[in-house]
Motif scaffolding. Structure first.
Motif, mmCIF file in Angstrom:
data_model
loop_
_atom_site.group_PDB
_atom_site.id
_atom_site.type_symbol
_atom_site.label_atom_id
_atom_site.label_comp_id
_atom_site.label_asym_id
_atom_site.label_seq_id
_atom_site.Cartn_x
_atom_site.Cartn_y
_atom_site.Cartn_z
ATOM 1 N N PRO A 149 -2.520 7.581 20.991
ATOM 2 C CA PRO A 149 -2.148 7.687 19.962
ATOM 3 C C PRO A 149 -2.906 9.345 19.987
ATOM 4 C CG PRO A 149 -3.996 6.134 19.467
ATOM 5 C CD PRO A 149 -3.733 5.640 21.151
ATOM 6 N N GLY A 150 -2.177 9.557 18.997
ATOM 7 C CA GLY A 150 -2.765 11.059 18.734
ATOM 8 C C GLY A 150 -1.526 11.996 18.290
ATOM 9 N N LEU A 151 -1.938 13.780 17.821
ATOM 10 C CA LEU A 151 -0.683 14.297 17.676
ATOM 11 C C LEU A 151 -0.459 14.957 18.764
ATOM 12 C CD1 LEU A 151 -3.337 16.012 15.017
ATOM 13 C CD2 LEU A 151 -1.018 14.784 14.095
ATOM 14 N N PHE A 152 0.868 15.508 18.522
ATOM 15 C CA PHE A 152 1.115 15.998 19.796
ATOM 16 C C PHE A 152 2.452 17.118 19.217
ATOM 17 C CE2 PHE A 152 0.434 10.937 20.422
ATOM 18 C CZ PHE A 152 -0.096 11.238 21.888
ATOM 19 N N PRO A 153 1.802 18.096 19.937
ATOM 20 C CA PRO A 153 3.158 19.286 19.880
ATOM 21 C C PRO A 153 4.554 18.905 19.897
ATOM 22 C CG PRO A 153 2.251 19.475 21.639
ATOM 23 C CD PRO A 153 1.368 18.023 20.753
ATOM 24 N N VAL A 154 5.193 19.556 19.285
ATOM 25 C CA VAL A 154 6.982 19.350 19.461
ATOM 26 C C VAL A 154 7.746 20.385 19.420
ATOM 27 C CG1 VAL A 154 8.700 18.897 18.142
ATOM 28 C CG2 VAL A 154 7.214 17.553 17.412
ATOM 29 N N GLU A 155 8.290 20.335 21.234
ATOM 30 C CA GLU A 155 8.744 21.538 21.373
ATOM 31 C C GLU A 155 10.837 21.627 21.388
ATOM 32 O OE1 GLU A 155 6.898 24.407 22.176
ATOM 33 O OE2 GLU A 155 5.059 23.965 21.265
ATOM 34 N N GLY A 156 11.013 22.045 20.579
ATOM 35 C CA GLY A 156 12.404 21.861 20.867
ATOM 36 C C GLY A 156 13.127 20.552 20.432
ATOM 37 N N ARG A 157 13.751 19.703 20.377
ATOM 38 C CA ARG A 157 14.338 18.251 20.281
ATOM 39 C C ARG A 157 13.783 17.459 20.899
ATOM 40 N NH1 ARG A 157 19.779 19.413 18.728
ATOM 41 N NH2 ARG A 157 19.959 20.259 17.365
ATOM 42 N N LEU A 158 13.606 16.400 19.877
ATOM 43 C CA LEU A 158 13.006 15.390 20.411
ATOM 44 C C LEU A 158 13.542 13.780 19.513
ATOM 45 C CD1 LEU A 158 9.794 14.626 21.971
ATOM 46 C CD2 LEU A 158 9.022 14.379 18.984
ATOM 47 N N GLY A 159 13.663 12.818 20.232
ATOM 48 C CA GLY A 159 13.889 12.109 19.836
ATOM 49 C C GLY A 159 12.550 10.570 19.601
ATOM 50 N N LEU A 160 13.031 9.536 19.205
ATOM 51 C CA LEU A 160 11.955 8.610 18.326
ATOM 52 C C LEU A 160 11.803 7.674 20.920
ATOM 53 C CD1 LEU A 160 10.234 6.430 17.022
ATOM 54 C CD2 LEU A 160 12.129 4.848 17.380
ATOM 55 N N LEU A 161 12.343 7.392 21.235
ATOM 56 C CA LEU A 161 11.727 7.595 22.776
ATOM 57 C C LEU A 161 10.908 8.179 23.169
ATOM 58 C CD1 LEU A 161 15.228 6.101 24.377
ATOM 59 C CD2 LEU A 161 12.926 4.614 23.756
ATOM 60 N N SER B 287 13.306 -1.350 21.353
ATOM 61 C CA SER B 287 14.058 -2.387 22.422
ATOM 62 C C SER B 287 15.662 -1.888 22.554
ATOM 63 C CB SER B 287 13.922 -3.509 22.657
ATOM 64 O OG SER B 287 14.640 -4.402 21.765
ATOM 65 N N ALA B 288 16.423 -1.383 22.016
ATOM 66 C CA ALA B 288 17.494 -1.444 21.019
ATOM 67 C C ALA B 288 18.071 -0.127 21.540
ATOM 68 C CB ALA B 288 18.408 -1.500 19.859
ATOM 69 N N ILE B 289 17.175 0.738 21.404
ATOM 70 C CA ILE B 289 17.459 2.158 21.506
ATOM 71 C C ILE B 289 17.150 2.731 23.250
ATOM 72 C CG2 ILE B 289 16.904 4.506 21.462
ATOM 73 C CD1 ILE B 289 15.599 3.497 18.585
ATOM 74 N N ARG B 290 16.283 1.485 23.316
ATOM 75 C CA ARG B 290 16.422 1.510 25.285
ATOM 76 C C ARG B 290 17.157 1.684 26.128
ATOM 77 N NH1 ARG B 290 9.761 -0.641 26.526
ATOM 78 N NH2 ARG B 290 9.098 0.984 26.011
ATOM 79 N N LYS B 291 18.484 0.550 25.410
ATOM 80 C CA LYS B 291 19.320 -0.639 26.274
ATOM 81 C C LYS B 291 20.803 -0.161 25.660
ATOM 82 C CE LYS B 291 17.432 -4.336 26.207
ATOM 83 N NZ LYS B 291 16.902 -5.693 25.197
ATOM 84 N N GLY B 292 20.816 1.208 24.795
ATOM 85 C CA GLY B 292 21.662 2.256 24.247
ATOM 86 C C GLY B 292 22.381 2.157 23.410
ATOM 87 N N LYS B 293 21.915 0.528 23.018
ATOM 88 C CA LYS B 293 23.129 -0.188 21.569
ATOM 89 C C LYS B 293 22.605 0.408 20.531
ATOM 90 C CE LYS B 293 22.677 -4.495 24.589
ATOM 91 N NZ LYS B 293 22.124 -5.931 24.577
ATOM 92 N N ALA B 294 21.274 1.452 20.328
ATOM 93 C CA ALA B 294 21.282 1.845 18.834
ATOM 94 C C ALA B 294 20.991 3.234 18.911
ATOM 95 C CB ALA B 294 20.017 1.620 18.243
#
Length: 236
Positions: free
Chosen positions: A138-150, A186-193
């Motif tokens: 866990p921690g703080l992470f920089p965002v470079e460009g677009r970022l999804g939940l996965l 888990s649904a996002i990983r499977k492409g169901k959401a």
């Protein structure tokens, strides 16, 4: 979709969320499934300009005026930078182009004729997210460009073996109002959401028990983010 229709869709969605989510008071009440995407939508077709934040470092160039230019101007906690001649200038919350116009306007009031100002964000401290809960690092992470939940969870080296992938909370603050929604990783990983877009300043909490501990079991007022939601393409 034509612009008037998009605006009407946003307005109606915002009103609906004000009614349906206004009574949401606990973490368990966070919207799930399709309702979650009304709070934290998938990535839009067009990106948003970066907004300057406190502690960002800017390069301010005033054309033909090296004495008025700054190489490393750090934005204060109050959202200001200090410029020669004109003193403190509020820039937090503005795009680089908007901040350039503000500085040029102040210089043009008394000191220069048609000044040309360019701002470059050298260090975007405001482009960070927090990933916490049942993740490996866990921690703080920089965002470079677009970022999804996965991708956000992957930045923290992925979930632990104890993580509840159906209980991944995204918390966002807009105009002083906190909003939250629950996603099934888990649904996002499977492409169901759809994979919701994570924005700078967001907090991702993996595992409901950890989310309850961090948020104190409470979920503050929700409707703010939903006002910008456009119906998912193709009913995703």
């Amino acid at each position: 979709m034509h612009e008037p229709i998009v605006k009407m869709t946003r307005l109606l969605t915002g009103l609906a969320m004000s009614i349906s989510l206004g009574a949401c008071t606990t973490v368990e009440d966070a919207p799930k499934g399709e309702a979650a995407y009304e709070v934290i939508p998938p990535a839009p077709a067009v990106g948003m300009d970066y907004r300057i934040a406190a502690d960002d470092v800017l390069r301010v160039q005033v054309y033909h005026e090296p004495g008025l230019s700054l190489e490393d101007a750090q934005v204060t906690a109050a959202g200001m930078i200090r410029m020669p001649l004109i003193g403190e200038v509020p820039v937090a919350g503005l795009s680089a182009s908007e901040a350039s116009d503000v500085i040029a306007g102040k210089l043009g009031e008394r000191y220069l004729v048609s000044p040309q100002v360019t701002i470059f964000v050298k260090k975007a401290v405001g482009r960070r997210i927090t990933v916490d809960g049942e993740v490996r690092e866990p921690g703080l992470f920089p965002v470079e460009g677009r970022l999804g939940l996965l991708q956000a969870v992957a930045l923290a080296k992925g979930p632990t073996r104890l993580a509840s992938l159906k209980q991944v909370m995204v918390v966002r603050q807009t105009d002083g109002v906190r909003a939250a929604a629950m996603f099934d990783l888990s649904a996002i990983r499977k492409g169901k959401a759809p994979d919701p877009e994570i924005l700078p300043g967001d907090m991702v909490l993996v595992g409901l028990s950890r989310a309850k501990a961090i948020l104190g079991g409470g979920l503050l007022a929700l409707p703010a983010i939903g006002a910008g939601f456009v119906a998912l393409d193709g009913g995703r």
